[in-house]
Structure formats: C-alpha cells, structure tokens
Design a protein around this motif. Structure first.
Motif, PDB file in Angstrom:
ATOM      1  N   ASP A 156       0.806  -1.214   0.000  1.00  0.00           N
ATOM      2  CA  ASP A 156       0.000   0.000   0.000  1.00  0.00           C
ATOM      3  C   ASP A 156       0.843   1.269   0.000  1.00  0.00           C
ATOM      4  N   SER A 157       2.122   1.138   0.348  1.00  0.00           N
ATOM      5  CA  SER A 157       3.000   2.317   0.369  1.00  0.00           C
ATOM      6  C   SER A 157       3.859   2.425  -0.896  1.00  0.00           C
ATOM      7  N   TRP A 158       3.731   1.458  -1.801  1.00  0.00           N
ATOM      8  CA  TRP A 158       4.525   1.496  -3.024  1.00  0.00           C
ATOM      9  C   TRP A 158       4.080   2.649  -3.928  1.00  0.00           C
ATOM     10  N   HIS A 159       5.039   3.192  -4.680  1.00  0.00           N
ATOM     11  CA  HIS A 159       4.758   4.323  -5.568  1.00  0.00           C
ATOM     12  C   HIS A 159       5.121   3.937  -7.002  1.00  0.00           C
ATOM     13  N   PHE A 160       4.257   4.267  -7.946  1.00  0.00           N
ATOM     14  CA  PHE A 160       4.596   4.089  -9.355  1.00  0.00           C
ATOM     15  C   PHE A 160       5.537   5.211  -9.781  1.00  0.00           C
ATOM     16  N   MET A 161       6.616   4.832 -10.435  1.00  0.00           N
ATOM     17  CA  MET A 161       7.589   5.820 -10.897  1.00  0.00           C
ATOM     18  C   MET A 161       7.244   6.283 -12.306  1.00  0.00           C
ATOM     19  N   LYS A 162       7.519   7.542 -12.574  1.00  0.00           N
ATOM     20  CA  LYS A 162       7.304   8.085 -13.911  1.00  0.00           C
ATOM     21  C   LYS A 162       8.516   7.783 -14.796  1.00  0.00           C
ATOM     22  N   THR A 163       8.276   7.733 -16.089  1.00  0.00           N
ATOM     23  CA  THR A 163       9.343   7.496 -17.061  1.00  0.00           C
ATOM     24  C   THR A 163       9.941   8.818 -17.498  1.00  0.00           C
ATOM     25  N   GLN A 164      11.252   8.911 -17.483  1.00  0.00           N
ATOM     26  CA  GLN A 164      11.909  10.145 -17.915  1.00  0.00           C
ATOM     27  C   GLN A 164      12.170  10.102 -19.412  1.00  0.00           C
ATOM     28  N   MET A 165      11.766  11.156 -20.093  1.00  0.00           N
ATOM     29  CA  MET A 165      11.996  11.319 -21.533  1.00  0.00           C
ATOM     30  C   MET A 165      12.684  12.663 -21.757  1.00  0.00           C
ATOM     31  N   ARG A 166      13.525  12.711 -22.783  1.00  0.00           N
ATOM     32  CA  ARG A 166      14.180  13.981 -23.108  1.00  0.00           C
ATOM     33  C   ARG A 166      13.518  14.577 -24.349  1.00  0.00           C
ATOM     34  N   GLU A 167      13.128  15.843 -24.228  1.00  0.00           N
ATOM     35  CA  GLU A 167      12.451  16.530 -25.329  1.00  0.00           C
ATOM     36  C   GLU A 167      13.077  17.907 -25.507  1.00  0.00           C
ATOM     37  N   ASP A 168      13.645  18.141 -26.694  1.00  0.00           N
ATOM     38  CA  ASP A 168      14.335  19.413 -26.982  1.00  0.00           C
ATOM     39  C   ASP A 168      15.398  19.725 -25.926  1.00  0.00           C
ATOM     40  N   GLY A 169      16.073  18.673 -25.479  1.00  0.00           N
ATOM     41  CA  GLY A 169      17.160  18.847 -24.524  1.00  0.00           C
ATOM     42  C   GLY A 169      16.739  18.856 -23.078  1.00  0.00           C
ATOM     43  N   ASP A 170      15.431  18.919 -22.824  1.00  0.00           N
ATOM     44  CA  ASP A 170      14.940  18.976 -21.452  1.00  0.00           C
ATOM     45  C   ASP A 170      14.314  17.645 -21.040  1.00  0.00           C
ATOM     46  N   ILE A 171      14.427  17.330 -19.753  1.00  0.00           N
ATOM     47  CA  ILE A 171      13.832  16.109 -19.212  1.00  0.00           C
ATOM     48  C   ILE A 171      12.364  16.355 -18.875  1.00  0.00           C
ATOM     49  N   LYS A 172      11.505  15.451 -19.319  1.00  0.00           N
ATOM     50  CA  LYS A 172      10.111  15.485 -18.887  1.00  0.00           C
ATOM     51  C   LYS A 172       9.771  14.123 -18.299  1.00  0.00           C
ATOM     52  N   GLU A 173       8.849  14.101 -17.367  1.00  0.00           N
ATOM     53  CA  GLU A 173       8.439  12.859 -16.729  1.00  0.00           C
ATOM     54  C   GLU A 173       7.051  12.463 -17.213  1.00  0.00           C
ATOM     55  N   VAL A 174       6.922  11.195 -17.582  1.00  0.00           N
ATOM     56  CA  VAL A 174       5.677  10.700 -18.171  1.00  0.00           C
ATOM     57  C   VAL A 174       5.112   9.595 -17.293  1.00  0.00           C
ATOM     58  N   ALA A 175       3.889   9.792 -16.808  1.00  0.00           N
ATOM     59  CA  ALA A 175       3.244   8.775 -15.978  1.00  0.00           C
ATOM     60  C   ALA A 175       2.700   7.636 -16.826  1.00  0.00           C
ATOM     61  N   SER A 176       2.195   7.983 -18.019  1.00  0.00           N
ATOM     62  CA  SER A 176       1.699   6.979 -18.962  1.00  0.00           C
ATOM     63  C   SER A 176       1.803   7.548 -20.362  1.00  0.00           C
ATOM     64  N   PHE A 177       1.780   6.671 -21.358  1.00  0.00           N
ATOM     65  CA  PHE A 177       1.919   7.083 -22.752  1.00  0.00           C
ATOM     66  C   PHE A 177       0.558   6.997 -23.437  1.00  0.00           C
ATOM     67  N   LYS A 178       0.148   8.109 -24.039  1.00  0.00           N
ATOM     68  CA  LYS A 178      -1.150   8.167 -24.699  1.00  0.00           C
ATOM     69  C   LYS A 178      -1.044   7.626 -26.119  1.00  0.00           C
ATOM     70  N   SER A 179      -2.034   6.850 -26.514  1.00  0.00           N
ATOM     71  CA  SER A 179      -2.134   6.445 -27.919  1.00  0.00           C
ATOM     72  C   SER A 179      -2.533   7.655 -28.751  1.00  0.00           C
ATOM     73  N   ASP A 180      -2.157   7.636 -30.021  1.00  0.00           N
ATOM     74  CA  ASP A 180      -2.488   8.730 -30.921  1.00  0.00           C
ATOM     75  C   ASP A 180      -4.010   8.850 -31.039  1.00  0.00           C
ATOM     76  N   PRO A 181      -4.596  10.025 -30.774  1.00  0.00           N
ATOM     77  CA  PRO A 181      -6.060  10.169 -30.788  1.00  0.00           C
ATOM     78  C   PRO A 181      -6.703   9.795 -32.123  1.00  0.00           C
ATOM     79  N   GLU A 182      -6.051  10.111 -33.230  1.00  0.00           N
ATOM     80  CA  GLU A 182      -6.618   9.775 -34.537  1.00  0.00           C
ATOM     81  C   GLU A 182      -6.652   8.263 -34.750  1.00  0.00           C
TER      82      GLU A 182
END
Length: 286
Positions: A156-182
């Motif tokens: 119950d105390s476990w935490h889901f970790m976000k995935t780190q991605m680099r975009e335009d040189g900066d790090i962003k954290e992603v909790a989940s990846f969205k499918s393309d809406p189209e």
C-alpha cells in the motif's frame, strides 16, 4: 556583346526561378504533393509478440517477404493495397523496445499498432473482449519506501515511478503514454466489425511479470486504473514517442482471474485480436 551577356543573365535568372518554383510546387488542395506521395508509401506497422498474435495478419497479406534483423523478424507486404510491415517482437519489454527501434530505423512506419493478448484486470471486461488502449503504463516501475530487516513488505505504500523522456534537450516525466487520438478514433470506427466480444476503450499496464494473485491484480486496477496487463505495450509506446511516431495499443483478453469466465485461450485471443487489427489497418488506409 554587352546585349548578349545581358540576355544570358536574364535567361539564367528565369531558369533559376522556374527550378525553385518547381521544388516548392503544391497540389490543388494546397498540400505538398511529393510529401503526400512519400507518406503514402510508408507502411503501417503491426506488432505481435508471438506467432499466435501475427498469424492472422500473415494470412491476410498472403504474399509477403520475410526479413530478419538480428533476432527479430519482420514480414513486409500489403493488406488491401496498403503497405504493411508485421513485426514479431518476441515476448517482454526489452525485446519489444529493441524490435521497435529496428522497425523504425529500417522501415520508417507512419504508424505503429502494438496488438496482442492480455490478462484482465477489470471485472467488467471479459475473455475475448478487446481493449483499444487509450494509454499504456509501465506498472513494473515501482519505488518502495525503506523498511528495516524483518519488517516485511507494505504494497500500500509502493509508488509508481514516472518514465523520464528527453524533449528538446529537457527532461520530462511521463506517468503513462497516450495512444495517438486519430488512431484511437479509427479503431473505434470499426468496433462493430469485431464479432467475438465487446470492444472498449481502456488503460493497459505493462511489465515483465505475469500476475495471477487476485489481490495484486486488484491493487493494480485500483491504484493505476489498469484494465489489462501484458509485457510489451509500454516499452513500444516509449520508443515510438521518442521517435515521434503515432502509436496505438490494442489488446484482446485471453484470461482473467477477476471474472468468472473460466476460459484461458491464448490462441483464440491472438487470432481474434489480429483480425481486429486488420480492420484497423484498412480503416487507416482509407
């Protein structure tokens, strides 16, 4: 002599203008015709981890070329005159990431459909139902708080970790990846063509673990909001996002510990899911 040189100079300018205009020519609708032609030749990629998840696709293509890249297999052909490359990724997150990277580098797909079988997390989604994954999440990336020796475990105390991605040189954290809406919309458009169960939208969880403990499955469903689990989708989505390739997850339930279906049939689920993916490919190609 001066007049001739002047005339030649004007002619050279005119030729330069004509050549430059030709490179930037657009079609009647205002689009770049060469760009549209190039996109039309790019294949739709459809992935499955196992033979049971790709065999229906190969049957539909009939005439295809088999290509090997290291330990990964790609089948190049057409479905309804739509260029298609079918990728057998093999099972697991690392295999899926490696084969997806090779797929993008070698075949430059315009879209990636990762499809196959999954175990159910949602008690309202049954065996042979198919989930259009609006998002996928790495449920194996977990951080635990410190506990001393012999203090046991506290899920119950476990935490889901976000995935780190680099975009335009900066790090962003992603909790989940969205499918393309189209792509989600196109899959939803053909849901009535699926005849083996319900087609629903949902969230897919990925990890190199096959969970059969009901309490653990319910924990993922409640804490992460997952409707099913499998072993490839999140890593494929991560690579696709890194290369800016439109991505879609589709999963057909082959077994569920949280329903009373009493069915576990990987082969049929693999066949049914691949048949639905064929309809999605045809919709994309319209």
């Amino acid at each position: 002599m001066k007049t001739s040189l002047k005339a030649l100079g004007l002619l050279a300018i005119l030729l330069t203008v004509v050549v430059i205009s030709g490179f930037g020519s657009s079609n009647a609708d205002g689009g770049n015709s060469s760009s549209e032609q190039e996109d039309a030749t790019k294949p739709v990629a459809v992935q499955g981890a196992m033979d049971v998840e790709v065999s229906a696709l190969l049957d539909e293509m009939e005439d295809y070329k088999t290509e090997q890249q290291g330990g990964y297999t790609f089948y190049v052909g057409e479905i309804d005159d739509i260029p298609v490359v079918v990728s057998r990724t093999e099972v697991g997150m690392v295999h899926a990431a490696a084969s997806t990277t090779l797929l993008i580098d070698e075949y430059e797909p315009k879209a990636i459909i990762n499809q196959g079988t999954a175990g159910g997390h949602n008690p309202n989604i049954h065996v042979f139902d198919t989930i259009i994954g609006t998002e996928v999440m790495n449920i194996g990336s977990i951080k635990t708080d410190h506990l001393d020796d012999e203090k046991g475990m506290e899920p119950d105390s476990w935490h889901f970790m976000k995935t780190q991605m680099r975009e335009d040189g900066d790090i962003k954290e992603v909790a989940s990846f969205k499918s393309d809406p189209e792509l989600v919309e196109k899959a939803w458009n053909v849901k009535e063509k699926y005849g083996y169960g319900n087609v629903v939208k949902g969230k897919i969880g990925s990890a190199d673990v096959w969970n059969r403990e009901i309490d653990r499955i319910q924990w993922f469903h409640e804490k992460a909001g997952t409707d099913a689990e499998e072993m490839e989708a999140a890593s494929v989505a991560q690579v696709a996002e890194g290369f800016d390739i439109p991505y879609l997850s589709i999963r057909t339930i082959s077994n569920s510990e949280v329903t009373n279906d009493g069915i576990e049939d990987l082969e049929k689920a693999g066949q049914y899911g691949a048949e639905f993916a064929i309809e999605v490919v045809k919709e994309i190609g319209k």
